[in-house]
Design an enzyme around this catalytic site. Structure first.
Site, PDB file in Angstrom:
ATOM      1  N   GLU A 176     -26.180   3.482  13.469  1.00 33.26           N
ATOM      2  CA  GLU A 176     -26.574   3.764  14.845  1.00 33.26           C
ATOM      3  C   GLU A 176     -26.553   2.525  15.735  1.00 33.26           C
ATOM      4  O   GLU A 176     -26.659   2.639  16.966  1.00 33.26           O
ATOM      5  CB  GLU A 176     -27.982   4.372  14.872  1.00 33.26           C
ATOM      6  CG  GLU A 176     -28.080   5.762  14.258  1.00 33.26           C
ATOM      7  CD  GLU A 176     -27.377   6.811  15.097  1.00 33.26           C
ATOM      8  OE1 GLU A 176     -27.052   6.533  16.269  1.00 33.26           O
ATOM      9  OE2 GLU A 176     -27.134   7.917  14.579  1.00 33.26           O
ATOM     10  N   GLU A 234     -28.260   3.693  -9.479  1.00 27.57           N
ATOM     11  CA  GLU A 234     -29.374   2.819  -9.091  1.00 27.57           C
ATOM     12  C   GLU A 234     -29.923   2.000 -10.248  1.00 27.57           C
ATOM     13  O   GLU A 234     -30.757   1.115 -10.063  1.00 27.57           O
ATOM     14  CB  GLU A 234     -30.507   3.648  -8.496  1.00 27.57           C
ATOM     15  CG  GLU A 234     -31.228   4.529  -9.494  1.00 27.57           C
ATOM     16  CD  GLU A 234     -32.389   5.286  -8.865  1.00 27.57           C
ATOM     17  OE1 GLU A 234     -33.531   5.036  -9.274  1.00 27.57           O
ATOM     18  OE2 GLU A 234     -32.133   6.104  -7.965  1.00 27.57           O
TER      19      GLU A 234
END
Length: 577
Positions: free
Chosen positions: A391, A422
């Site tokens: 953004e 992960e």
């Protein structure tokens, strides 16, 4: 082999690099550690990248068995020399993933190993004689593997659409899996997708077959039949009438439907074959070959109880007494519960106002001096980091390089789970290396529990490079083996749905990231009042917003503001003078 010897077994392919570290004990070989790193196909992975991957593997070893896809007989010396740079004193054995797969499946006994993962290959042994089929790579081969199956499915989508306007549901499933919106976007994606990315669609293909899509069922059966033909051909060349056939690789291990299809097809070609699944993984086969044993020994695996107990202690893993009867309450009560729980988010953020303010100051200082901000996370945490970073260019007109998101598992993990991504600290360290993080940058690790290996590995690598580090968690009671420049712990407490950190922890994390990035951009002069004066004007809605912003700041009417913006190429700062 001395009792103190430590042996590293590595199997690298198109999907991952799997490794295991073992040592000799009285009753076999004991597994000390294991993990997964990014892909390492010898033909497809550049040498510098291989060095980086090898550099994340355990160093203190006496023997190394390195077996990579794409490593032909005349490549072994080159692979050995690469390994020698990392393990100069170790005894090194190199080869193809065929070798480690055969060792895992059969040890030194006779039979046939059929490996179907990203690629596919068939390797048989009778005495000292070895016969092979398939495994020619994805350009001309990989018949029966995940890449082959997925590529055939993509071709089916276009063919059936062109001929019959068919396969609408299967097409929708593929588009959903890739977060794409049309066949045209799918074609553009396929033109740039690599072998591994295409192969990851195989679960979607097999799901469609399970759901009874006749065209896809036919594809799966044809793919399995080709592998069965290769297996029968190898058996014939070796003179094996009733061979032991051992299956390994992700496509077989995870997809019982594919195993069943292969068994059916093989029975027609080799009716007396004895088909079974491999009891050991290829990396264990690699370790066994490196140990140079005549007979396979038992691999003993010890569960890490301490690590499991640490996770259980995490605040986000505790039971929430307020939601213990979640399945029995009404929809209205559930909504009320969710809304009430949000007070813990606000309280958690309020308690960390000081650290969050310090975070804004640190990030601002780094960006002002020309550095960059990197978010690193896994799962929800990683996606939130990528979201906030993405953004920044449209909101503040900055380069996409200024704020970057790194998520364990890469772009695929943005819209679906990537298994095990992960769990490997080396993967995080490699990501920091690949992004070229320097001492001028700052890295913000995001982990609800504060213990995600990928995140901690990335932060450790960033510290080694001299970058500043922030750890953002929702677990104040966590263990703190490492220290970072700033630690922000949001005490959001137990989740309504136990362990689901996309809920309160996710909400608090998103707000914290909003604060860090927006606060830094405000300090860097990217707003005037509370207006975005570096807004990237890319559509009609934003043109309208820009015109209203100029009208407000320039004290003119809307029409004049619009005209000013057109005159200055929709550059707000220029339009404001």
């Amino acid at each position: 082999m001395a009792a103190s010897e430590r042996i590293l077994g590595v199997e690298g392919g198109g999907t991952k690099t799997a490794w295991v570290l073992v040592e000799r004990v009285t009753d076999g070989l004991r597994v000390i550690d294991q993990g997964k790193l990014p892909p390492s196909n010898f033909r497809l992975t550049p040498p510098d990248r291989l060095r980086s991957i090898f550099g994340q593997l355990p160093r203190e070893v006496d023997r190394v068995g390195m077996f990579l896809a794409g490593c032909a007989a005349d490549d072994r010396r080159s692979l050995e020399m690469l390994c020698r740079e990392i393990w100069p004193e170790a005894k090194i054995i190199t080869g193809s993933d065929r070798d480690s797969g055969l060792a895992a499946a059969l040890g030194r006994s006779d039979g046939i190993a059929v490996n179907a993962g990203t690629g596919a290959s068939v390797t048989g042994r009778r005495g000292e004689r070895i016969e092979k089929a398939g495994g020619w790579g994805h350009i001309l081969g990989d018949t029966g593997g995940g890449y082959f199956l997925s590529l055939q499915a993509l071709r089916l989508i276009l063919r059936e659409y062109d001929l019959h306007r068919g396969e609408a549901q299967f097409t929708a499933n593929i588009l959903r899996a890739l977060s794409l919106n049309s066949r045209d976007e799918l074609v553009r994606w396929a033109q740039t997708a690599d072998k591994m990315e295409i192969a990851t669609l195989s679960p979607v293909v097999l799901e469609a077959a399970r759901d009874g899509d006749s065209n896809v069922v036919k594809l799966v059966e044809e793919s399995a039949e080709m592998l069965a033909e290769y297996t029968a051909a190898v058996a014939t060349r070796l003179g094996l009438l009733a061979p032991k056939v051992i299956l390994l690789g992700g496509l077989f291990c995870k997809e019982s439907l594919y195993v069943a299809a292969f068994r059916r097809r093989l029975k027609k070609n080799l009716c007396d074959a004895r088909v079974g699944m491999s009891e050991q993984s290829p990396e264990l086969g690699a370790a066994w070959l490196a140990a140079e044993l005549e007979e396979r020994e038992t691999f003993l695996v010890k569960a890490d109880v301490a690590e499991s107990q640490e996770l259980v202690k995490a605040a986000t893993e505790q039971l929430n007494p307020r939601s213990k009867n979640l399945e029995t309450i009404s929809a209205k009560e559930l909504v009320e519960l969710f809304v009430d729980e949000e007070k813990f988010v606000q309280e958690a953020l309020r308690r960390e106002i000081g650290p969050l303010a310090r975070g804004v100051e640190i990030v601002t200082k780094v960006l002002r001096k020309g550095g960059r901000l990197f978010y690193v996370g896994a799962g929800t945490s990683g996606r939130l980091g990528v979201l906030d970073a993405s953004e920044m260019p449209p909101t503040f007109g900055v380069s996409p390089a200024l704020v970057q998101g790194i998520v364990a598992g890469g772009v695929s993990a943005l819209h679906r789970s990537v298994e095990g991504a992960e769990d490997e600290p080396g993967g995080g360290a490699l990501a920091i290396d690949e992004r070229g993080v320097t001492g001028a940058d700052i890295v913000c690790g995001i982990s609800a529990s504060g213990r995600t290996p990928f995140v901690l590995g990335a932060l450790a690598a960033a510290k080694q490079r001299g970058a500043q580090t922030i750890l953002l968690t929702c677990n104040p009671a966590r263990m703190r083996p490492d220290r970072f420049d700033l630690e922000i712990d949001l005490a959001t407490g137990p989740e309504i749905l136990t362990g689901s950190t996309r809920l309160k922890a996710g909400t608090a994390t998103k707000i914290a990231l909003n604060i860090l990035s927006t606060g830094a951009m405000v300090a860097l002069g990217k707003v005037r009042g509370n207006l975005m004066i570096d807004l990237a004007v890319s559509n009609e809605k934003l043109r309208d917003r820009a015109a209203r912003l100029v009208a407000e700041l320039a004290k003119c009417d809307y029409a004049e503001a619009y005209e000013r913006l057109q005159k200055h190429g929709w550059n707000l700062r220029a339009a404001l003078g």
